[in-house]
Enzyme design. Structure first.
Site, PDB file in Angstrom:
ATOM      1  CG  ASP A  16      -1.899   1.105   1.239  1.00 15.92           C
ATOM      2  OD1 ASP A  16      -2.783   1.102   0.366  1.00 15.92           O
ATOM      3  OD2 ASP A  16      -1.771   2.014   2.084  1.00 15.92           O
ATOM      4  CE  LYS A  56      -1.018   5.469   1.523  1.00 13.75           C
ATOM      5  NZ  LYS A  56      -1.010   5.333   2.969  1.00 13.75           N
TER       6      LYS A  56
END
Ligand code: NAD
Length: 355
Positions: free
Chosen positions: A215, A219
């Protein structure tokens, strides 16, 4: 002046978004013409009557429209449309290029479209800049509502050259390392900190979904792409997973947590070594634009570095550019329903002012 809004998703962020939208005063009339509570149930009427946000939780619903039907519905309304995607749906994200091509603008905290293959990213932004294309705002995809994407875009658009981006962009991993590795000697165990983070609600139901760093890598992919680095995908660069190889095969998150203490000694050794050098361990993402490298993993920082004094589950980002030779540092809460929702709502309002 009026805009039509479609809200997709009423989970943690979605319901906070609806609450904030219900209570704001804004010079442009914000008509919610479609609200998908989940993938099955939606509220809307064929004559574009605004959905009553005071009663949406109990009001009778209809079946959701398919994505092509939704695009057609929004395009055919009397006012310019904004789609607010408060889901993490990859299917919805994959349809962004088409929405944008049809003039539907998008505000979202959903990272999927911006951090998957490079082709989708390119399609989104080329469709957006084509005549009649919708606008795209996604501030809350990195660091929740912290002003990161907007300022980074502004620097790039005004001709600054990004040299380095470094950040702690996961609330759960921030909390884990801030608790684990401090400037004082400590015997705090990695597995204990992970368990506390889970109890505090910082971790996904299966903690490996946070600890594998993927995750976080999404970003970093988004930031690097804005800076001008054409990253192929979040799996095209090294990501140092905190899930020990042997525990990847555990059938459940509970089994993983049960076996995790076997690895505490490794973490203790690493933090003791860092401490001996006057440093702490932090889990960071790094984009080096000069050397064209990206990475996500554990790094060491001296006690006086801003990343070392981070508190709780805060996020922090440091951006070094030709103009900001001393890095621009942005820090604060990088998650939470109300914080994230306000980032999405602020984006939707910016779009409403521009379309
Ligand atoms: P959540 O699981 O609570 O809510 C998602 C909702 O979307 C659910 O209610 C689900 O039923 C609905 N949904 C899924 N697919 C749908 C579809 N096709 N059509 C209609 N509804 C659908 O998740 P959340 O915490 O609210 O997160 C939402 C988004 O915000 C995610 O992309 C997440 O990564 C991002 N985000 C969340 C936070 C946070 O602090 N919670 C912070 C930053 C970004």
């Amino acid at each position: 002046m009026s805009v039509n809004i479609a809200i997709i998703g009423s989970g943690v962020v979605g319901s906070a978004f609806i609450k904030q939208l219900k209570n704001i005063k804004f010079p442009i009339n914000l008509n919610v013409v479609y609200l998908a509570k989940n993938s099955q149930e939606a509220l809307y009427s064929s004559d574009y009557q605004p959905v009553d946000l005071a009663t949406y939780e109990t009001a009778p619903t209809k079946a959701t429209l398919s994505l092509p039907e939704l695009a057609k519905f929004l395009k055919s309304g009397a006012y310019p449309p904004i789609l607010v995607d408060n889901t993490s749906s990859p299917q919805l994200a994959a349809y962004y290029p088409e929405f944008i091509k049809q003039g539907v603008s998008i505000a979202t905290p959903n990272k999927k479209a911006f951090s998957s293959d490079l082709k989708t990213w390119e399609e989104i932004f080329s469709n957006s800049s084509a005549p009649g294309g919708g606008l795209v705002y996604h501030e809350a995809t990195v660091g929740a509502a912290l002003p990161i994407i907007g300022p980074l875009n502004d620097l790039v658009l005004t001709g600054d050259k990004i040299k380095k981006i470094e950040g702690i962009l996961s609330g759960s991993l921030s909390y884990i390392f801030n608790s684990l590795s401090t400037s004082e000697p400590s015997t705090t165990k990695f597995s204990d900190v992970v368990n506390v983070a889970k109890e505090l609600g910082f971790l996904e139901p299966d903690p490996r979904d946070d600890l594998n760093g993927m995750d976080f890598a999404r970003k970093v992919t988004i930031l690097a792409r804005i800076a001008g680095f054409q990253v192929e995908s979040p799996s095209s660069f090294p990501v140092d997973s905190l899930v020990p190889k042997e525990l990847e095969a555990c059938a459940t998150g509970a089994e993983f947590l049960e076996k995790l203490p076997q690895y505490d000694a490794d973490f203790q050794k690493r933090k003791d070594e860092a401490l001996a050098e006057g440093k702490v361990l932090r889990y960071v993402g790094q984009v080096d634009m000069d050397n064209k490298t990206l990475s996500v993993g554990i790094a060491k920082y001296s006690f006086d570095h801003p990343f070392s004094s981070l508190k709780g589950s805060d996020n922090v980002i440091s951006i070094t550019t030709e103009r900001y030779t001393n890095p621009l540092i942005i820090q604060g809460a990088g998650a939470g329903a109300d914080i994230t929702a306000h980032g999405v709502l602020a984006d939707a309002l910016k779009i409403a002012q521009r379309i």
